[in-house]
Design a protein around this motif. Structure first.
Motif: not given
Length: 185
Positions: A141-154
């Protein structure tokens, strides 16, 4: 190692926003330990610290005399003085009034981390979801960038219709913040 006052302030601000409860920095003869949620109970507590270790529980950064923290004894002395001084107690932050969703059965999708919220995989791509879209279990549903890593949020365990998206694209988000609400099937 030289640590600028601005760098120390930035470090303390970042640590305050994370789940890290203790951090130790070591370089040469300087060792700085920062612990969250530990207050000095008496002036003797600060004096009992080893010579090259400073424990920082909320500190008054204005008490540091030098803009560059290079001299270990001076840093330890200033930090020990900060710990021995009574700390002002700030009242608990009152959360801003948030309008209740129209339907209490809506399921929130909550941020699992601190980072930057993105609705799409890239600036030139369409958003993962829009208000009114139907989603399936485990759909991104979205992405959260944390410390230059793109984390997909499901959408972990929920399928249904997206009713609200509460964060703007590119906005910073906190751990536990509601990102969107879903009307489940």
């Amino acid at each position: 190692m030289q640590l600028d006052l601005n760098q120390l302030c930035e470090l303390l601000t970042v640590l305050d926003k994370t789940g890290i409860s203790e951090l130790t920095l070591k370089s040469g003869d300087l060792e700085l330990t920062v612990r969250k949620g530990i207050l000095a109970s008496s002036p003797g507590t600060a004096a009992a610290l080893p010579a090259a270790v400073a424990t920082v529980a909320p500190i008054a950064l204005g008490a540091v005399a030098s803009p560059t923290l290079a001299s270990t004894p001076a840093v330890d002395q200033n930090l020990a003085a900060d710990l021995a001084a009574p700390l002002p107690v700030a009242p608990a932050a009152v959360p801003a009034a948030v309008s209740a969703p129209a339907d209490t059965k809506w399921v929130p999708i909550i941020s699992p981390m601190v980072g930057t919220f993105y609705r799409a995989a890239a600036p030139d791509e369409p958003p993962f979801v829009n208000v009114g879209d139907r989603i399936k279990v485990s759909q991104t549903v979205c992405i959260i960038e944390a410390m230059k890593l793109m984390n997909e949020i499901d959408a972990d365990e929920v399928s249904g219709q997206v009713m609200e998206i509460l964060v703007q694209n590119g906005e910073p988000v906190e751990y536990g913040q509601v990102l969107m609400r879903i009307n489940p099937d």
